[in-house]
Structure formats: structure tokens, C-alpha cells
Design a protein around this motif. Structure first.
Motif, PDB file in Angstrom:
ATOM      1  N   PHE A  49      -6.553 -44.426  17.184  1.00  0.00           N
ATOM      2  CA  PHE A  49      -6.044 -43.288  17.935  1.00  0.00           C
ATOM      3  C   PHE A  49      -7.227 -42.545  18.540  1.00  0.00           C
ATOM      4  CE2 PHE A  49      -2.521 -44.141  15.093  1.00  0.00           C
ATOM      5  CZ  PHE A  49      -1.422 -43.938  15.918  1.00  0.00           C
ATOM      6  N   ASP A  50      -7.072 -42.118  19.767  1.00  0.00           N
ATOM      7  CA  ASP A  50      -8.152 -41.419  20.435  1.00  0.00           C
ATOM      8  C   ASP A  50      -8.353 -40.050  19.807  1.00  0.00           C
ATOM      9  OD1 ASP A  50     -10.128 -40.711  22.122  1.00  0.00           O
ATOM     10  OD2 ASP A  50      -8.971 -40.826  23.972  1.00  0.00           O
ATOM     11  N   THR A  51      -9.547 -39.823  19.273  1.00  0.00           N
ATOM     12  CA  THR A  51      -9.874 -38.531  18.673  1.00  0.00           C
ATOM     13  C   THR A  51     -10.897 -37.773  19.512  1.00  0.00           C
ATOM     14  OG1 THR A  51     -11.527 -39.647  17.303  1.00  0.00           O
ATOM     15  CG2 THR A  51      -9.354 -39.287  16.327  1.00  0.00           C
ATOM     16  N   GLY A  52     -11.238 -38.312  20.671  1.00  0.00           N
ATOM     17  CA  GLY A  52     -12.145 -37.623  21.573  1.00  0.00           C
ATOM     18  C   GLY A  52     -13.489 -37.339  20.939  1.00  0.00           C
ATOM     19  N   ASP A  53     -13.930 -36.080  21.012  1.00  0.00           N
ATOM     20  CA  ASP A  53     -15.227 -35.713  20.445  1.00  0.00           C
ATOM     21  C   ASP A  53     -15.154 -35.421  18.948  1.00  0.00           C
ATOM     22  OD1 ASP A  53     -13.933 -33.256  20.417  1.00  0.00           O
ATOM     23  OD2 ASP A  53     -14.933 -32.576  22.236  1.00  0.00           O
ATOM     24  N   GLY A  54     -13.957 -35.483  18.359  1.00  0.00           N
ATOM     25  CA  GLY A  54     -13.800 -35.369  16.916  1.00  0.00           C
ATOM     26  C   GLY A  54     -13.623 -33.970  16.372  1.00  0.00           C
ATOM     27  N   MET A  55     -13.798 -32.938  17.181  1.00  0.00           N
ATOM     28  CA  MET A  55     -13.729 -31.578  16.665  1.00  0.00           C
ATOM     29  C   MET A  55     -12.311 -31.185  16.262  1.00  0.00           C
ATOM     30  SD  MET A  55     -16.774 -30.646  16.465  1.00  0.00           S
ATOM     31  CE  MET A  55     -16.450 -28.973  15.944  1.00  0.00           C
ATOM     32  N   PHE A  56     -11.347 -31.539  17.075  1.00  0.00           N
ATOM     33  CA  PHE A  56      -9.960 -31.244  16.724  1.00  0.00           C
ATOM     34  C   PHE A  56      -9.523 -32.077  15.532  1.00  0.00           C
ATOM     35  CE2 PHE A  56      -5.378 -32.284  17.255  1.00  0.00           C
ATOM     36  CZ  PHE A  56      -4.852 -31.016  17.040  1.00  0.00           C
ATOM     37  N   PHE A  57      -9.926 -33.338  15.516  1.00  0.00           N
ATOM     38  CA  PHE A  57      -9.563 -34.235  14.420  1.00  0.00           C
ATOM     39  C   PHE A  57     -10.108 -33.736  13.087  1.00  0.00           C
ATOM     40  CE2 PHE A  57     -11.497 -37.593  11.779  1.00  0.00           C
ATOM     41  CZ  PHE A  57     -10.347 -38.087  11.193  1.00  0.00           C
ATOM     42  N   GLN A  58     -11.387 -33.330  13.071  1.00  0.00           N
ATOM     43  CA  GLN A  58     -11.974 -32.903  11.801  1.00  0.00           C
ATOM     44  C   GLN A  58     -11.294 -31.643  11.268  1.00  0.00           C
ATOM     45  OE1 GLN A  58     -14.299 -30.144  11.037  1.00  0.00           O
ATOM     46  NE2 GLN A  58     -13.901 -29.173  13.016  1.00  0.00           N
ATOM     47  N   TRP A  59     -10.790 -30.798  12.163  1.00  0.00           N
ATOM     48  CA  TRP A  59     -10.102 -29.594  11.698  1.00  0.00           C
ATOM     49  C   TRP A  59      -8.755 -29.953  11.068  1.00  0.00           C
ATOM     50  CZ3 TRP A  59      -5.744 -26.621  13.506  1.00  0.00           C
ATOM     51  CH2 TRP A  59      -5.632 -25.370  12.877  1.00  0.00           C
ATOM     52  N   ILE A  60      -8.048 -30.909  11.680  1.00  0.00           N
ATOM     53  CA  ILE A  60      -6.779 -31.367  11.111  1.00  0.00           C
ATOM     54  C   ILE A  60      -7.017 -32.010   9.746  1.00  0.00           C
ATOM     55  CG2 ILE A  60      -4.901 -33.043  11.365  1.00  0.00           C
ATOM     56  CD1 ILE A  60      -4.584 -30.631  13.145  1.00  0.00           C
ATOM     57  N   LEU A  61      -8.042 -32.853   9.657  1.00  0.00           N
ATOM     58  CA  LEU A  61      -8.365 -33.522   8.397  1.00  0.00           C
ATOM     59  C   LEU A  61      -8.686 -32.506   7.301  1.00  0.00           C
ATOM     60  CD1 LEU A  61     -10.338 -36.706   7.790  1.00  0.00           C
ATOM     61  CD2 LEU A  61     -11.310 -34.632   6.830  1.00  0.00           C
ATOM     62  N   CYS A  62      -9.485 -31.497   7.632  1.00  0.00           N
ATOM     63  CA  CYS A  62      -9.879 -30.499   6.638  1.00  0.00           C
ATOM     64  C   CYS A  62      -8.724 -29.583   6.250  1.00  0.00           C
ATOM     65  CB  CYS A  62     -11.055 -29.679   7.162  1.00  0.00           C
ATOM     66  SG  CYS A  62     -12.583 -30.637   7.314  1.00  0.00           S
ATOM     67  N   THR A  63      -7.777 -29.392   7.154  1.00  0.00           N
ATOM     68  CA  THR A  63      -6.580 -28.623   6.816  1.00  0.00           C
ATOM     69  C   THR A  63      -5.784 -29.341   5.727  1.00  0.00           C
ATOM     70  OG1 THR A  63      -6.440 -27.714   9.060  1.00  0.00           O
ATOM     71  CG2 THR A  63      -4.448 -27.624   7.713  1.00  0.00           C
ATOM     72  N   ALA A  64      -5.636 -30.662   5.879  1.00  0.00           N
ATOM     73  CA  ALA A  64      -4.929 -31.455   4.865  1.00  0.00           C
ATOM     74  C   ALA A  64      -5.675 -31.419   3.534  1.00  0.00           C
ATOM     75  CB  ALA A  64      -4.774 -32.895   5.352  1.00  0.00           C
ATOM     76  N   ILE A  65      -7.004 -31.481   3.597  1.00  0.00           N
ATOM     77  CA  ILE A  65      -7.817 -31.426   2.379  1.00  0.00           C
ATOM     78  C   ILE A  65      -7.573 -30.118   1.626  1.00  0.00           C
ATOM     79  CG2 ILE A  65     -10.204 -31.192   1.559  1.00  0.00           C
ATOM     80  CD1 ILE A  65     -11.005 -33.198   3.743  1.00  0.00           C
TER      81      ILE A  65
END
Length: 370
Positions: A49-65
Motif C-alpha cells: 500500500f502506498d504510504t508516501g513519505d511515511g509520516m501519516f502512516f507512522q502516526w496511524i501505527l503509533c495510534t494503534a500501539i
């Protein structure tokens, strides 16, 4: 009769100790095994899945954590919150912002193998020698311990020679099919020409430049990851001493999960807000990555909770070699069998040698403790 009773009491005490020690080892090694598999798998759901530069993705991941830590905190009856434990979360979250560029430049398998090796060395050295104010871990066989650390360095050097084949054309995109997740046309030449807004910054570099950037980021991430447990170990060690700020602090590692993960979420949110400001409130948001990113966060959080348990029942000097070396094998198998990132007989031979070395390193470091 008195002598007989004494011997019987001694025998019963010995059996009780052996039983308790055996239970601790069982819990420790089981937790390590679960952590190894989940750490090697947690980025698989977002791989295509396209995560682009990763900044939005890492925030979603850390929210789940962080949400997982809320559950753990309730299960542990809301133990005392130590702010210092949040520093470990800050270190981890800082390393985590480099993950997407690493995966895009050198691949999931090679990237994880490099940062796992430096994670191992940093975590092992800080525990073994008592860096940053924590108590040094004594081992029964120091020579075996040093041999394991040296082999880990050697395995890292070998990993740098493993070539990865990352998607760079539409033909390669169409040739790679997997039922794991739905394929998207990402990082292709047509996609870059049609929608420059979705291109990650790493796509602007040459193949050699991307490899140098990816390997460098993986090394930095590994050092930050390896240091993330230090604040918790510091609190526990000083909790056993009289007259310190942390006197009486819990010795059960799961009691620090909420503070540690809160540090992760706070740091991640801060980085994301800074990113939004730099982007003039127009961040690159990828809706299709939300659920995969959330699943990835859940897998990571469960794995890290298992690592906390392994630290408790095995000690950090034993858990670090096992849990940091094992995921590399799992991730590389995903790269070889599913994503086809690693190809060719030479690469397979290098991987086989590297796996043997890092396995020997892990076993040497672990058995030096017992």
C-alpha cells in the motif's frame, strides 16, 4: 530424624526453585518466539500500500500501539506512571519515522536485518556494560558473550552485500502478485509522471543514492531502537536501591508499557504536527493505508509487550540477541517467498551464511548467561 527433615526441606526447596526457574524460562522463551514472528511480520500488511513519505502512516501505527497500551494498563490495574519511561518511547518513535524510507530504498528484508543487528549491539552493550546509568549484566562466560557480539557485527557486513529488487517499473509491478494484499501501482514510472504529489522523496535519488540512504537510516534506527529500553531498565535498577527517586519502583516490566507507549504516541503526534506545518497544512494522507497501518501497529505492540515479558523472565542480555536476530529471518522469508525482493543464487548463499552467523551469535550471547 532431624537430619532427614533438613534434607527433605532442602530437597523440596530445590524442587520448588527448579520448577519456578523452569516456568520463568518457558514464559521467557515463548514470549521471545511470539515477538520474533510478529516483529518480522508487522510491516507486511502495508508493504503493497502506498504510504508516501511515511509520516501519516507512522502516526496511524503509533495510534494503534498506544491503544494496546491502554488495555495493558487496565489489565495491570493502572500501575504508577513514571515519566522517564516515556523517553524510551521518544527514542523508538524517532527511529520509526525512518522505516518507510528504509523499506522503499533497500526493501523490507535487508532493512530489517540491518537495523535489527545494530539494535542487538546497542541493546546488548548497554545491558552488558551498564551504559547510561543502568546496572551491568554479569554473565557466566564473558568470552562467549563477546564472540556473539562480534559475530553480529560480521553478519551486518554480509547483509550489506545482499542485493534487493525493489519495484521500479510497471512491468515488475505486474509480475509480482500475492493474495496477501491488493496490488497498487506504486513507485512506477507512469505513476510518478501522472501524480508527482504522491512520490516519496527517496524516489528522486539514483539507485546507489537510495541504497546509501536506506542503509544509513537503518543503522540510525537500530541504534535508537536498541536504546529504547534503557529508561525502563534505569528505573527498575534504581528502584532496588534506597534513597533514590525511583526507590520501590515495580520490577515487573509490563507495568511500564503504558508510559513507554505514551512516549511513542506523543512523539509521533509531535512529528506529524511539525510535518503538517512544514507542508502548510496540506499533509499527504493515504486513506488506503489506514487499516493496514493500524493492523501493523497492533502486531508491533503485541510483539513489544512480549519483549517486555522476555526482559523480565530472561533478562535483557539474553532477550536482545534472540528477539533482534530472529525477525530478520522471518522478514527475509517474506522478501524471498512473497515479495520477491531478494533473488539470485549469490544472494541466497549470502543470506544463508548471514543467517548461520547471526544464529550462532544469538546462541553464543544467550548461553553466555547460563
Amino acid at each position: 530424624m532431624s537430619l532427614l527433615r533438613t534434607e527433605m526441606a532442602s530437597w523440596q526447596g530445590s524442587n520448588s526453585f527448579n520448577s519456578s526457574n523452569g516456568t520463568d524460562l518457558t514464559i521467557g522463551f515463548t514470549s521471545s518466539a511470539v515477538a520474533v514472528f510478529l516483529f518480522g511480520t508487522n510491516f507486511v500488511p502495508v508493504k503493497k500500500f502506498d504510504t508516501g513519505d511515511g509520516m501519516f502512516f507512522q502516526w496511524i501505527l503509533c495510534t494503534a500501539i498506544w491503544m494496546v497500551s491502554l488495555i495493558v494498563n487496565l489489565i495491570q490495574n493502572c500501575p504508577r506512571f513514571w515519566p522517564l519511561a516515556m523517553v524510551g518511547g521518544f527514542l523508538w518513535a524517532t527511529g520509526n519515522v525512518t522505516v518507510v524510507p528504509i523499506v522503499k530504498t533497500i526493501g523490507l528484508g535487508l532493512g530489517l536485518l540491518i537495523w535489527a543487528s545494530f539494535n542487538l549491539l546497542t541493546g546488548w552493550a548497554s545491558s552488558r556494560f551498564g551504559w547510561f546509568g543502568i546496572d551491568p549484566e554479569e554473565v557466566a562466560n564473558p568470552v562467549l558473550n563477546y564472540v556473539g557480539a562480534g559475530l553480529s557485527v560480521l553478519s551486518t557486513i554480509l547483509f550489506l552485500f545482499v542485493k534487493t529488487d525493489i519495484q521500479t517499473s510497471s512491468s515488475s509491478s505486474s509480475s509480482e502478485c500475492t493474495p496477501l494484499v491488493r496490488e497498487h501501482s506504486i513507485n512506477t514510472s507512469e505513476h510518478r509522471n501522472e501524480n508527482r504529489n504522491d512520490v516519496s522523496w527517496v524516489d528522486n535519488f539514483s539507485p546507489l543514492g537510495r541504497r546509501i540512504i536506506g542503509c544509513s537510516l537503518a543503522v540510525i534506527a537500530g541504534i535508537l531502537y536498541g536504546s529504547s529500553f534503557v529508561p525502563v531498565l534505569y528505573i527498575k535498577d534504581h528502584g532496588r536501591r534506597n534513597g533514590t527517586t525511583y526507590t520501590g519502583a515495580s520490577q515487573f516490566d509490563l507495568d511500564y508499557v503504558f508510559a513507554h507507549f505514551s512516549g511513542i504516541f506523543l512523539t509521533s503526534t509531535t512529528y506529524f504536527l511539525i510535518y503538517c506545518a512544514v507542508m502548510k497544512n496540506r499533509p499527504k494522507v493515504y486513506p488506503e493505508a489506514i487499516i493496514p497501518g493500524f493492523v501493523s501497529g497492533l502486531l508491533w505492540a503485541i510483539a513489544n509487550c512480549c519483549w517486555f515479558l522476555a526482559n523480565r523472565y530472561l533478562s535483557a542480555v539474553v532477550s536482545f540477541p534472540i528477539i533482534t536476530a530472529g525477525p530478520g529471518f522471518v522478514a527475509a522469508m517474506w522478501g524471498v517467498l512473497v515479495f520477491k525482493e531478494i533473488k539470485g543464487l549469490k544472494n541466497y548463499i549470502l543470506l544463508l551464511i548471514a543467517f548461520c552467523i547471526i544464529l550462532a551469535a544469538s546462541l553464543s550471547t544467550a548461553f553466555s548467561k547460563v
